[in-house]
Design an enzyme around this catalytic site. Structure first.
Site, PDB file in Angstrom:
ATOM      1  N   ALA A 157       5.271  38.650 -30.380  1.00  0.00           N
ATOM      2  CA  ALA A 157       6.367  38.913 -29.445  1.00  0.00           C
ATOM      3  C   ALA A 157       6.035  38.165 -28.158  1.00  0.00           C
ATOM      4  CB  ALA A 157       6.450  40.412 -29.188  1.00  0.00           C
ATOM      5  N   GLY A 176       3.919  40.067 -33.807  1.00  0.00           N
ATOM      6  CA  GLY A 176       5.298  40.018 -34.285  1.00  0.00           C
ATOM      7  C   GLY A 176       5.529  38.864 -35.254  1.00  0.00           C
ATOM      8  N   GLU A 209       4.492  40.138 -38.450  1.00  0.00           N
ATOM      9  CA  GLU A 209       5.463  41.172 -38.853  1.00  0.00           C
ATOM     10  C   GLU A 209       6.728  40.546 -39.422  1.00  0.00           C
ATOM     11  OE1 GLU A 209       5.180  43.212 -34.959  1.00  0.00           O
ATOM     12  OE2 GLU A 209       4.835  45.020 -36.145  1.00  0.00           O
ATOM     13  N   GLU A 251      -2.411  43.331 -31.721  1.00  0.00           N
ATOM     14  CA  GLU A 251      -1.751  44.105 -30.660  1.00  0.00           C
ATOM     15  C   GLU A 251      -2.708  45.024 -29.906  1.00  0.00           C
ATOM     16  OE1 GLU A 251      -0.296  43.258 -33.466  1.00  0.00           O
ATOM     17  OE2 GLU A 251       1.875  43.076 -33.251  1.00  0.00           O
TER      18      GLU A 251
END
Ligand code: 3H9
Length: 695
Positions: free
Chosen positions: A63, A102, A105, A125
């Protein structure tokens, strides 16, 4: 189509190409572009599959951390990955570089995953104080064994493409052109009519139920004080306990709570400043750098050896200049042992260890250093001995060679003068053990050329170090601030605190070891030598606080001989020693210092605020341009807890008016020479600002 994602069609295969430099973070534009690519693929009957890949050096590294701290704009990452998995047409992720957070993911939500051989895959993370928030904790355990999932999620460790293949995390590792390989794979999926494999629909198999307790226990120890790793274990457990939709809802809520918490803010600050310090104020990004192909180290002691290993690890040939033949041989033997240890622990292949060892040679003759592009002096901390080395280097080194010193506090200007070429001189202060400690204090003098500084910054990165540029002044930044903390520890021992209280307060705060345990580890004789070297600058009270002299005279040298501030058992476990308590009590009585019980809060404030106040003086004196350098030094050199962001950031969180008020309190109690607030701190406190918002 939004800019960072372009959409192509090759026959019946659609390709979404993400191009969002530098690391293809999943910013709002990328998320929107992916949703659009999915929609176009779904809507076009001529398109039967979608490949997602990235331009540049990497697949999505996560992210976009720059979007953290404000509400995420729709579509959010959770929605993007849900739509990806829900696609009725196969979606294939083609990974290269670092597929992280992310990014992984997103890949987990694709129906198939391919990876280039050099890809690293991970969910880091926890290092930002959060847990994955786009279903990573729920999808990964559906693909890999529970231990692998916990290692990746709760410890934040990444895996190679080969490991990922073994774990079942990727379907294939592909050599050559990744786009072509992904296209061919997509064709094969369609031709063979392979069923879509939706990770979220798989049933996770709990192959090792004991893993949760084990990870919880070990993380509570290894990552003491950090919230995210333990939350990560809880989230992974949910994957086995809850239906997938409920699991991802809970995971996201846990992630958001952590994201809004103080720890994650501090850890994100630590992440950002570690990158900021690579841009040295006043040093233009296009400053030319010199090529460093060969190095030399003068001095074959512990530091010299460790520094040589750093160069060899980076593939740079290095010559160690020893004083005597035996010391050169001893250094090479000791380095051999360092590598044998790594091979023994399985962290290095024998062939690689041999290759690195072969890069290290030793000599007794200065003229053998004439081809070195960089020479690092690492002899004993004695100014005249170092000046003699720099005079020799000035005579033999080739024109343009960088001459550096590993000194931790001596005057670099004097070394520059001794060399006769001060523009080529800068400090490289490594920390012990040099081959493992990541911090590198790069010390520039007013005479150091910008080229030299830029070259050493670049070299620092190549060596895998966090290189921080600071100015030349007594103790630079690291040792100057440390000495203020050590001073307060000594004073508080005189006033009645016990070594175990001081250490406990600081380990409770989050340091891995307390200041006195650190001294025992390094050796009290070594700490005493530094104290002696600084003796002329000490105040009368500091001089008379000669506890180190008394302990070493009593044969207490620290862990190495089983007794220092503490007594150590055969396993090196410390326990308080009544002899030390008596020695301190006698010392206090002899100097007329009344002993009392100190509150833990006083211990913490005096240790930390003395450092922070000195940090403010360092900024004022221009030894560092900003608080960033100080925080990075403390995070990487002294184990300042990352979840508190570094001393200057911490001071901002406490509030500078409070810090200022406590400094005045201690100035009255301990002495104005120790605690008078630095003018910068006083000014910022008065204006209601912090070190990071200087106005
Ligand atoms: C996440 O994904 C959360 C989700 O689970 C759920 C959300 C709901 N965003 O390190 P470098 C920039 S959390 C924005 O010097 P390297 C970095 O600031 C995220 N920018 O290069 C720097 O900018 P500048 C999980 C980022 O080659 C430039 O890229 N992911 C991001 O040594 C180069 O960085 C991570 O935690 C980002 N995510 O290493 C991965 N990442 O040039 C964090 C980097 O202006 N990143 N930048 O200073 C890394 O570990 C390393 O940056 C990486 C490259 C290995 C990728």
């Amino acid at each position: 189509m939004t800019d960072p994602v372009s959409f192509l069609a090759r026959g019946r295969i659609a390709i979404a190409v993400i191009d969002n430099p530098p690391v293809n973070a999943l910013s709002h534009g990328v998320r929107a572009g992916l949703v659009e690519a999915l929609a176009r693929t779904a809507a076009d009957p001529a398109l039967e599959a979608l490949v997602i890949l990235c331009r540049g050096r990497t697949f999505c590294a996560g992210a976009d951390v720059r979007e953290f701290g404000r509400p995420f704009k729709d579509p959010q990452l959770g929605e993007v990955v849900a739509r990806t998995e829900a696609s009725a047409k196969p979606v294939i992720a083609a990974l290269h570089g670092t597929a992280l957070g992310g990014g992984l993911e997103l890949a987990l939500a694709c129906h198939f995953r391919l990876a280039a051989p050099s890809t690293r895959l991970g969910l880091p993370e926890v290092k930002l104080g959060i847990i994955p928030g786009a279903a990573g904790t729920q999808r990964l355990p559906r693909l890999v064994p529970v231990r692998a999932a916990l290692t990746m999620i709760a410890e934040g460790k990444d895996v190679s493409a080969t490991e990922a293949l073994k774990l079942g995390l990727v379907d294939a590792v592909v050599e050559g052109d990744l786009e072509q390989a992904a296209f061919d794979f997509a064709e094969a999926v369609l031709t063979e009519r392979r069923p879509l494999r939706r990770t979220g629909e798989l049933t996770p198999v709990l192959d090792d139920p004991g893993a949760f307790d084990e990870f919880t226990k070990s993380l509570a120890k290894k990552q003491r004080g950090f919230l995210a790793p333990l939350e990560a274990v809880k989230a992974v457990r949910l994957a086995y306990e809850l239906p997938f939709p409920e699991g991802i809802r809970r995971e996201n809520a846990m992630c958001m709570e952590l994201l809004n918490g103080a720890q994650s803010k501090a850890q994100r600050h630590a992440f950002a400043i570690e990158r900021d310090i690579a841009r040295v104020p006043g040093l233009p990004a296009d400053t030319p750098v010199r090529a460093i192909g060969r190095c030399a180290v003068v001095g074959s002691g512990v530091m010299g050896r460790g520094i040589a290993v750093c160069f060899a690890n980076a593939g740079i040939p290095v010559t160690i200049l020893a004083h005597r033949a035996e010391s050169g041989a001893a250094a090479l033997a000791a380095i051999g042992k360092i590598y044998a240890g790594l091979v023994g622990r399985g962290s290095l292949a024998q062939a690689e260890a041999d290759r690195r060892l072969a890069l290290i040679t030793s000599t007794l003759d200065y003229p053998d250093l004439k081809n070195a592009d960089l020479v690092v002096e690492a002899v004993a901390e004695d100014l005249s001995a170092k000046q003699a080395v720099f005079a020799q280097l000035g005579a033999v080194a080739r024109a343009g060679a960088i001459l550096s010193s590993n000194t931790s506090f001596l005057d670099l200007n004097a070394l520059g003068q001794a060399s006769g070429r001060p523009a080529d001189v800068a400090g490289m202060h490594f920390f012990n053990p040099a081959q493992t400690m990541r911090l590198l204090e790069l010390v520039r003098t007013p005479a150091s050329s910008p080229e030299v500084v830029a070259t050493l910054m670049k070299l620092g990165k190549l060596l895998g170090k966090v290189a921080v540029t600071v100015g030349a002044g007594e103790g630079f930044v690291a040792n100057r601030m440390l000495s203020r903390r050590s001073r307060e520890a000594l004073f508080m021992l005189e006033e009645g605190a016990e070594p175990s209280q001081i250490d406990r307060v600081l380990t409770d705060f989050g340091f891995p070891l307390g200041p006195l345990a650190v001294q025992d580890l390094g050796g009290l004789d070594v700490v005493l030598a530094t104290r002696r070297a600084r003796f002329a600058q000490l105040s009368p009270r500091e001089r008379s606080a000669d506890l180190l002299e008394q302990l070493t005279a009593a044969g207490r040298l620290g862990q190495k001989n089983g007794k220092g501030w503490y007594r150590y058992d055969a396993e090196r476990r410390p326990s308080p020693d009544p002899e030390v308590a008596q020695l301190i009590a006698r010392h206090a009585a002899a100097r007329g210092i009344a002993q009392r019980t100190l509150a833990d809060a006083e211990v913490l404030e005096r240790c930390l605020y003395a450092m922070i106040n000195e940090g403010a003086r360092l900024i004022e004196a221009g030894l560092v341009a900003r608080p960033h350098e100080i925080d990075v030094i403390w995070l990487h050199g002294f184990g300042f807890p990352a979840y508190r962001g570094g001393p200057m950031y911490y001071a901002d969180q406490v509030g500078l008016p409070t810090v200022h008020e406590r400094l005045l309190h201690y100035a009255a109690q301990v002495g104005p020479e120790y605690f008078t607030p630095a003018p910068l701190l006083a000014r910022l406190a008065g204006e209601g600002r912090g070190f990071y918002e200087p106005g």
